[in-house]
Design a protein around this motif. Structure first.
Motif, PDB file in Angstrom:
ATOM      1  N   THR A 168      13.364 -62.232 -36.881  1.00 48.62           N
ATOM      2  CA  THR A 168      12.656 -63.494 -37.103  1.00 48.62           C
ATOM      3  C   THR A 168      12.587 -64.311 -35.829  1.00 48.62           C
ATOM      4  O   THR A 168      11.558 -64.919 -35.501  1.00 48.62           O
ATOM      5  N   ASP A 171       3.195 -67.920 -42.716  1.00 50.02           N
ATOM      6  CA  ASP A 171       4.547 -68.478 -42.696  1.00 50.02           C
ATOM      7  C   ASP A 171       5.458 -67.497 -41.969  1.00 50.02           C
ATOM      8  O   ASP A 171       5.724 -66.404 -42.471  1.00 50.02           O
ATOM      9  N   GLN A 225       8.699 -67.622 -41.156  1.00 53.86           N
ATOM     10  CA  GLN A 225      10.017 -67.387 -41.725  1.00 53.86           C
ATOM     11  C   GLN A 225       9.969 -66.456 -42.927  1.00 53.86           C
ATOM     12  O   GLN A 225      10.848 -65.612 -43.109  1.00 53.86           O
ATOM     13  N   LYS A 226       8.923 -66.599 -43.740  1.00 57.72           N
ATOM     14  CA  LYS A 226       8.785 -65.758 -44.933  1.00 57.72           C
ATOM     15  C   LYS A 226       8.050 -64.451 -44.642  1.00 57.72           C
ATOM     16  O   LYS A 226       8.018 -63.569 -45.487  1.00 57.72           O
ATOM     17  N   ARG A 227       7.448 -64.351 -43.456  1.00 53.79           N
ATOM     18  CA  ARG A 227       6.596 -63.203 -43.121  1.00 53.79           C
ATOM     19  C   ARG A 227       5.539 -63.006 -44.218  1.00 53.79           C
ATOM     20  O   ARG A 227       5.342 -61.914 -44.747  1.00 53.79           O
ATOM     21  N   ALA A 228       4.879 -64.113 -44.545  1.00 55.56           N
ATOM     22  CA  ALA A 228       3.934 -64.095 -45.657  1.00 55.56           C
ATOM     23  C   ALA A 228       2.742 -64.993 -45.345  1.00 55.56           C
ATOM     24  O   ALA A 228       2.828 -65.924 -44.544  1.00 55.56           O
ATOM     25  N   ASN A 256       3.186 -61.246 -49.468  1.00 54.32           N
ATOM     26  CA  ASN A 256       4.415 -61.019 -48.710  1.00 54.32           C
ATOM     27  C   ASN A 256       4.315 -59.803 -47.795  1.00 54.32           C
ATOM     28  O   ASN A 256       3.391 -58.988 -47.897  1.00 54.32           O
TER      29      ASN A 256
END
Length: 211
Positions: free
Chosen positions: A10, A144, A146-149, A177
């Motif tokens: 991340t 996003d 942090q969410k890899r989304a 996602n």
């Protein structure tokens, strides 16, 4: 002496996005005479009215779809990346072909037209006479880190009746996602999520009264 620790996956993604944001701030991703982005994003409806289909009726009975409001991070041609709660960057080598609020309006209108079979018009010229008006605020349409989304979030505002006497609001959201932070992956995911939200809004509108 403390042993150095390797940065997490991340951390590496965030670092890369911040570098991209810095480069965009210095040279600009979109400018007259500048280098064109490698990927141009466009939202397209996955459900469309069939060719030759015609719907007629009184304008007063139409569903009117307005441009959604949005903050400045979405009122540009660059594709936003949420690094964390307080920081935004922009996706490297990518840009919208047209402002995303306008594209989302057209996608939403076409989806409603295809799923309901009703008379649907776009823009603000008919908002006074339309029986049902759908507008609202586009909260998120980007990546996003942090969410890899990819996340698309829309606060819909629906008014019914010529005098706008009935009003209802509802938040709709779609998440895709496991998306890598690269233009060739983010673009299709954004289109899929936007279509998901448009279908949710269309199903909400299909009711006889706002709920």
């Amino acid at each position: 002496m403390e042993k150095a620790t390797k940065p997490s996956g991340t951390d590496r993604i965030v670092k890369g996005l911040l570098i991209a944001a810095a480069c965009l701030g210095l040279s600009g991703c979109i400018s007259l005479g500048g280098k064109a982005p490698e990927e141009l994003f466009r939202l397209t409806a996955e459900e469309t009215a069939p060719a030759g289909a015609a719907v007629s009726g009184q304008l007063a009975d139409a569903i009117v779809v307005l441009d959604p409001d949005a903050d400045r991070s979405l009122d540009v041609l660059r594709v936003p990346v949420r690094v964390d709660a307080s920081r935004l960057a922009y996706l490297k080598n990518a840009a919208w072909i047209e402002k995303p609020t306008r594209q989302f309006r057209s996608l939403l209108a076409e989806t409603i037209r295809a799923r309901t079979g009703k008379l649907v018009v776009e823009g603000g010229d008919y908002e006074v006479t339309g029986k049902t008006v759908i507008g609202g605020r586009l909260l998120r349409l980007g990546y996003d880190a942090q969410k890899r989304a990819v996340v698309v979030s829309f606060d819909a505002v629906r008014t019914d009746g010529i005098d706008g006497s009935q009003i209802a609001t509802k938040r709709f959201e779609a998440v895709v996602n496991d998306v890598v932070p690269k233009a060739e992956a983010v673009g299709p995911a954004l289109n899929a999520a936007a279509n998901d939200v448009a279908r949710q809004v269309s199903d909400w509108l299909a009711g006889e009264s706002p709920k």
